[in-house]
Design a protein around this motif. Structure first.
Motif, short mmCIF file in Angstrom:
data_model
loop_
_atom_site.label_atom_id
_atom_site.label_comp_id
_atom_site.label_asym_id
_atom_site.label_seq_id
_atom_site.Cartn_x
_atom_site.Cartn_y
_atom_site.Cartn_z
N GLU A 211 0.85 -1.19 0.00
CA GLU A 211 0.00 0.00 0.00
C GLU A 211 0.89 1.24 0.00
O GLU A 211 1.86 1.32 0.76
N LEU A 212 0.55 2.19 -0.87
CA LEU A 212 1.33 3.41 -0.97
C LEU A 212 0.96 4.35 0.17
O LEU A 212 -0.21 4.70 0.37
N VAL A 213 1.97 4.78 0.91
CA VAL A 213 1.76 5.73 2.00
C VAL A 213 1.88 7.16 1.49
O VAL A 213 0.99 7.99 1.70
N ILE A 238 6.14 2.92 0.98
CA ILE A 238 5.11 1.88 0.83
C ILE A 238 5.03 1.07 2.12
O ILE A 238 6.03 0.94 2.85
N LYS A 239 3.85 0.56 2.38
CA LYS A 239 3.60 -0.22 3.60
C LYS A 239 2.98 -1.55 3.23
O LYS A 239 2.09 -1.63 2.39
N ARG A 240 3.46 -2.60 3.89
CA ARG A 240 2.96 -3.95 3.60
C ARG A 240 1.60 -4.17 4.26
O ARG A 240 1.38 -3.73 5.41
N ARG A 241 0.71 -4.84 3.55
CA ARG A 241 -0.56 -5.24 4.15
C ARG A 241 -0.34 -6.54 4.92
O ARG A 241 -0.09 -7.59 4.34
N PRO A 242 -0.48 -6.51 6.27
CA PRO A 242 -0.06 -7.65 7.08
C PRO A 242 -1.12 -8.72 7.30
O PRO A 242 -0.87 -9.69 8.02
#
Length: 474
Positions: A211-213, A238-242
């Motif tokens: 996911e783009l932060v 970017i952030k990982r969807r956990p």
């Protein structure tokens, strides 16, 4: 002959370019839409040269991109693979015409290979460009050129995986000219960084694992020796969807740990408890082998979730060792009928039992007698069971209905009673020793269970706290 034709073509193109340059615009003919092919061919012939009338004026290149997808993250090689929609603008001072003279044409498409284009590259690019080429550009009547192309970008990025699967990556895209210095080419963003970020979020919002932060950026000057280059640096966060890793890794591991905790409620003297824990450790080992493909691997460090799994496995092994110790205390020591040492009575049955609030059965209370007290009590109790022979009783013979009972029969009865009393005392002592060792084992089991539960709770709280801090910081 061929050489003569090439020279003729070159001089004719140079003549048309001179005419075009003098007028500053491309030539249009009546009844023809757009500039004439001859006038554009003169510009095509000047493709190797930067399209500036005054070469002291730098060509300004405007750059913008839309992050369409994150194709892959290679933690071991420290590579990020993305797919960009790149848009590049620059000005060609020779491609100018009047729309009124060219039948109202304000924009045409031309092959990019026939025109000069700025050598804009991404400095972090570490692989071959296998993107689909876009062979055409749009040219406005004012000479502004727009080139839209797709770029599969494989860039080097310092990936931090310690907080996996709640990790946030910050990768850098640096756009700039490879050869031209700031005297020839200047670069600037075509859109604001906020607009590029919002456009990218629309396409990346439901795209895969990441996911783009935000997209941040700044323009700066790269200096190397006496030369300077104009560059634009973008920071793509970017952030990982956990959710995938929480469902497939953390929840099953938590269930196995919960079952291991509940196994302490099995009777300590039961052999099934040790076999149950061994089966649980075997299942957790298989789980670790399966989830090994989901964990990122890198030489820089180990993700904290990997440390979490290792500690959980170590706690399970400690739980099995505790069960082995308790089983040894309950069976090995009691089967030998060894007396519980006095220091074990004081430390375990008194202080530790009070510390962990051990609930004694109603008919059992802890005893802390010393060996002297026990010997005295045993002597007192033994004296009440002494049976004196008839011969030692003031010399008189007992009678029953006037008949005299024979002395050998009385002695045989006394011997039988002594053997029965010895057997009963032995059984009673074995039962007392077994109960004492059982209570020692129960107290130690309660103590180790609470220590085990405290370690798991503290470690889980540390993990949750660290992850919450990381999430709040991002």
């Amino acid at each position: 002959m061929i050489l003569f034709q090439q020279r003729r073509s070159f001089f004719s193109g140079l003549f048309l370019l001179t005419v075009t340059t003098c007028h500053g615009k491309l030539v249009c003919k009546e009844g023809q839409s757009g500039p004439t092919h001859e006038s554009m061919q003169a510009v095509f012939d000047m493709q190797p040269f930067r399209p500036a009338v005054n070469l002291s004026n730098p060509t300004i290149a405007n750059i913008s991109f839309t992050l369409y997808a994150v194709l892959g993250v290679n933690e071991k090689a420290q590579l990020l693979t993305t797919f960009l929609w790149l848009r590049l603008f620059w000005h060609n001072e020779y491609l100018v015409w009047e729309p009124e003279e060219c039948d109202g044409v304000i924009r045409i498409s031309l092959p990019v290979k026939e025109l000069w284009s700025p050598d804009i590259i991404v400095y972090e690019f570490v692989d071959d460009d296998v993107s689909q080429a876009c062979p055409y550009v749009y040219v406005n009547h004012t000479g502004h050129i727009r080139w839209d192309r797709m770029l599969r970008l494989v860039s080097a990025c310092n990936l931090e995986i310690f907080s996996f699967p709640f990790d946030v990556q910050n990768c850098t895209f640096t756009f700039g000219s490879y050869m031209h210095t700031i005297r020839d080419v200047r670069v600037s963003p075509a859109l604001t960084f906020n607009e590029m970020s919002e456009n990218s979020k629309q396409y990346l919002e439901a795209s895969g694992e990441w996911e783009l932060v935000d997209i941040l950026g700044e323009t700066s000057i790269l200096q190397f020796g006496i030369d300077e280059w104009d560059i634009i640096t973008f920071w793509v966060v970017i952030k990982r969807r956990p959710v995938l890793y929480v469902v497939n890794l953390l929840i099953p591991s938590s269930f196995l740990m919960l079952i291991d905790i509940l196994s302490f409620y099995l009777p300590p003297h039961s052999v099934d408890r040790a076999s149950f824990k061994m089966t649980l450790i075997l299942g957790y080992t298989v789980f670790l082998l399966i989830m090994n493909d989901l964990l990122p691997s890198t030489a820089n460090g180990t993700p904290i979730i990997g440390i979490y799994f290792s500690v959980c496995l170590a706690l399970m092994v400690i739980s099995l060792l505790e069960t082995v110790i308790i089983t040894n205390v309950l069976h090995h020591s009691s089967m030998k009928y060894q007396e519980v040492p006095n220091w074990v009575r004081v430390v375990v049955l008194k202080h530790i039992a009070n510390m962990i609030c051990y609930r004694w059965p109603e008919d059992v209370r802890p005893t802390h007698k010393t060996q002297e007290d026990k010997s005295e009590s045993s002597n007192d109790s033994t004296g009440a069971w002494v049976i004196q022979p008839v011969s030692q009783a003031d010399g008189r013979h007992p009678t029953y209905n006037g008949d005299t009972v024979s002395l050998p029969e009385l002695q045989l009865i006394c011997q039988y009673l002594k053997e029965l009393r010895t057997h009963l005392l032995s059984v009673q002592k074995e039962s007392e020793l077994l109960d004492q060792w059982c209570h020692v084992g129960y107290v130690l089991d309660f103590l180790l269970f609470r220590i085990y539960l405290l370690l798991i709770s503290c470690y889980a709280m540390v993990i949750i706290t660290m992850w919450c801090i990381w999430i709040s910081q991002t």
